[in-house]
Design an enzyme around this catalytic site. Structure first.
Site, PDB file in Angstrom:
ATOM      1  N   ASP A  48       0.834  -1.205   0.000  1.00 41.15           N
ATOM      2  CA  ASP A  48       0.000   0.000   0.000  1.00 41.15           C
ATOM      3  C   ASP A  48       0.873   1.262   0.000  1.00 41.15           C
ATOM      4  O   ASP A  48       0.359   2.381  -0.089  1.00 41.15           O
ATOM      5  CB  ASP A  48      -1.029  -0.009   1.135  1.00 41.15           C
ATOM      6  CG  ASP A  48      -0.401  -0.150   2.507  1.00 41.15           C
ATOM      7  OD1 ASP A  48       0.842  -0.192   2.613  1.00 41.15           O
ATOM      8  OD2 ASP A  48      -1.161  -0.212   3.488  1.00 41.15           O
ATOM      9  N   SER A  49       2.209   1.077   0.030  1.00 37.15           N
ATOM     10  CA  SER A  49       3.122   2.204  -0.212  1.00 37.15           C
ATOM     11  C   SER A  49       2.870   2.795  -1.599  1.00 37.15           C
ATOM     12  O   SER A  49       3.287   3.923  -1.872  1.00 37.15           O
ATOM     13  CB  SER A  49       4.578   1.748  -0.089  1.00 37.15           C
ATOM     14  OG  SER A  49       4.794   0.574  -0.850  1.00 37.15           O
ATOM     15  N   ASP A  87      -0.912  -6.276  -0.338  1.00 46.14           N
ATOM     16  CA  ASP A  87      -1.317  -5.686   0.946  1.00 46.14           C
ATOM     17  C   ASP A  87      -2.830  -5.539   1.011  1.00 46.14           C
ATOM     18  O   ASP A  87      -3.454  -5.060   0.053  1.00 46.14           O
ATOM     19  CB  ASP A  87      -0.729  -4.263   1.055  1.00 46.14           C
ATOM     20  CG  ASP A  87       0.448  -4.193   1.999  1.00 46.14           C
ATOM     21  OD1 ASP A  87       0.636  -5.114   2.815  1.00 46.14           O
ATOM     22  OD2 ASP A  87       1.189  -3.193   1.906  1.00 46.14           O
ATOM     23  N   LYS A 115      -0.797  -9.803   2.714  1.00 44.35           N
ATOM     24  CA  LYS A 115      -0.133  -9.250   3.906  1.00 44.35           C
ATOM     25  C   LYS A 115      -1.118  -8.338   4.640  1.00 44.35           C
ATOM     26  O   LYS A 115      -1.862  -7.594   4.008  1.00 44.35           O
ATOM     27  CB  LYS A 115       1.124  -8.465   3.524  1.00 44.35           C
ATOM     28  CG  LYS A 115       1.810  -7.802   4.713  1.00 44.35           C
ATOM     29  CD  LYS A 115       3.229  -7.374   4.418  1.00 44.35           C
ATOM     30  CE  LYS A 115       3.374  -6.037   3.749  1.00 44.35           C
ATOM     31  NZ  LYS A 115       2.813  -4.884   4.487  1.00 44.35           N
ATOM     32  N   GLU A 117      -1.354  -5.855   8.474  1.00 46.66           N
ATOM     33  CA  GLU A 117      -0.579  -5.259   9.560  1.00 46.66           C
ATOM     34  C   GLU A 117      -1.177  -5.616  10.915  1.00 46.66           C
ATOM     35  O   GLU A 117      -2.401  -5.523  11.096  1.00 46.66           O
ATOM     36  CB  GLU A 117      -0.560  -3.732   9.402  1.00 46.66           C
ATOM     37  CG  GLU A 117       0.196  -3.268   8.170  1.00 46.66           C
ATOM     38  CD  GLU A 117       0.267  -1.741   8.046  1.00 46.66           C
ATOM     39  OE1 GLU A 117      -0.162  -1.019   8.975  1.00 46.66           O
ATOM     40  OE2 GLU A 117       0.766  -1.284   6.999  1.00 46.66           O
ATOM     41  N   GLU A 184       8.894  -3.881  10.657  1.00 47.17           N
ATOM     42  CA  GLU A 184       9.207  -2.510  10.229  1.00 47.17           C
ATOM     43  C   GLU A 184       9.650  -1.655  11.416  1.00 47.17           C
ATOM     44  O   GLU A 184       8.949  -1.589  12.442  1.00 47.17           O
ATOM     45  CB  GLU A 184       7.962  -1.894   9.553  1.00 47.17           C
ATOM     46  CG  GLU A 184       8.216  -0.487   9.045  1.00 47.17           C
ATOM     47  CD  GLU A 184       7.266  -0.038   7.957  1.00 47.17           C
ATOM     48  OE1 GLU A 184       6.429  -0.841   7.511  1.00 47.17           O
ATOM     49  OE2 GLU A 184       7.379   1.135   7.547  1.00 47.17           O
TER      50      GLU A 184
HETATM   51  O1  KIV Z   1       3.489  -1.107   1.643  1.00 50.67           O
HETATM   52  C1  KIV Z   1       4.665  -1.477   1.662  1.00 50.67           C
HETATM   53  O2  KIV Z   1       5.451  -1.219   0.758  1.00 50.67           O
HETATM   54  C2  KIV Z   1       5.117  -2.247   2.825  1.00 50.67           C
HETATM   55  C3  KIV Z   1       6.593  -2.436   2.974  1.00 50.67           C
HETATM   56  C4  KIV Z   1       7.204  -1.158   3.367  1.00 50.67           C
HETATM   57  C5  KIV Z   1       6.911  -3.525   3.894  1.00 50.67           C
HETATM   58  O3  KIV Z   1       4.333  -2.662   3.606  1.00 50.67           O
END
Ligand code: KIV
Length: 257
Positions: A48-49, A87, A115, A117, A184
């Site tokens: 989600d970055s 994510d 993934k 969190e 992280e």
């Molecule tokens: O969203 C992302 O890129 C991440 C990484 C920084 C682990 O969760």
């Protein structure tokens, strides 16, 4: 494993027993996914970055499921050998039912694994994923989706209470069936302790050198987002300057033609 065989969550989960380190990078589009795959990156994260480095949001809490699905579909078209992890974005896993329904959307769009969190707090959702047959990557430490509650991007695990909580999170996520754990901004000695304690690989970002793998946002690695780069990320290229200088050259050549 055969050179062209698809990477599986089981292969990643057993990397530690083979003494194999796990490099992982993010990708949000078809060419980047193909290039990373050709470079031998075994795990690609549609993180989600994307919200910050591609879509221009101030943080990841603005990212919608459909935006991850859109970018994931492009990555999936690259048909990578690499395992593609997606994510689950902000507020898409507030109940186990929601989590499973939204994870199904991402798996249908090409995710090999999901993934999310959190540690102990998201155990009901992790358990529901396992029962639904999804491969799960955990993510503990600094949680960007909880940026407002956490008050910024700060190192986690400096106090004894926080160390104990993070250790408990890590052990719980592994026990619930995750095949790998992103850590992280965890204090490096604690990251080492967790890495030694777990059987699955820990994949660190800003958590020191002792994790069993490392993950970076691709824009930080190649210098494609020059306006902000986290302190721990060392750029190995300067894509931003290459784009600027190619564009300036183009502008000049068109004007002078
Ligand atoms: O969203 C992302 O890129 C991440 C990484 C920084 C682990 O969760």
């Amino acid at each position: 494993m055969e050179p062209n065989q698809k990477i599986t969550p089981e292969w990643v989960a057993s990397a530690k027993s083979r003494g194999e380190k796990i490099p992982a990078l993010t990708a949000y589009d078809y060419p980047t996914a193909r290039l990373l795959d050709e470079a031998g990156v075994p795990v690609i994260l549609v993180g989600d970055s994307v919200g910050m480095v591609v879509l221009g949001y101030p943080d990841t809490t603005h990212v919608k499921l459909d935006e991850i699905r859109h970018h994931l579909s492009a990555v999936a078209r690259a048909k990578t050998r690499a395992l593609v992890v997606a994510d689950l974005p902000y507020h898409t896993y507030q109940s186990a039912e929601d989590a499973v329904a939204h994870a199904r959307v991402l798996v249908a769009a090409g995710a090999d694994a999901i993934k999310l969190e959190g540690g102990v707090a998201v155990l009901p959702e992790i358990n529901a994923f396992r029962e639904a047959g999804f491969a799960i990557m955990g993510h503990i430490g600094m949680l960007p989706q909880s940026l407002k509650e956490e008050g910024g991007y700060k190192i986690k695990g400096r106090s004894e209470a926080e160390r104990e909580r993070l250790l408990a999170d890590a052990v719980a996520v592994e026990k619930a069936g995750a095949f790998a754990l992103v850590m992280e901004l965890i204090e490096p000695e604690l990251a080492r302790e967790i890495t030694e304690r777990l059987t699955i690989p820990t994949i660190g970002i800003g958590s020191g050198p002792h994790c069993h793998g490392q993950i970076l946002v691709i824009h930080d690695l190649v210098g494609a987002f020059p306006w902000f780069r986290p302190k721990f990320a060392v750029a190995k290229a300067d894509v931003a300057s290459a784009i600027r200088s190619a564009a300036e050259g183009f502008v000049k050549s068109v004007r002078s033609a």
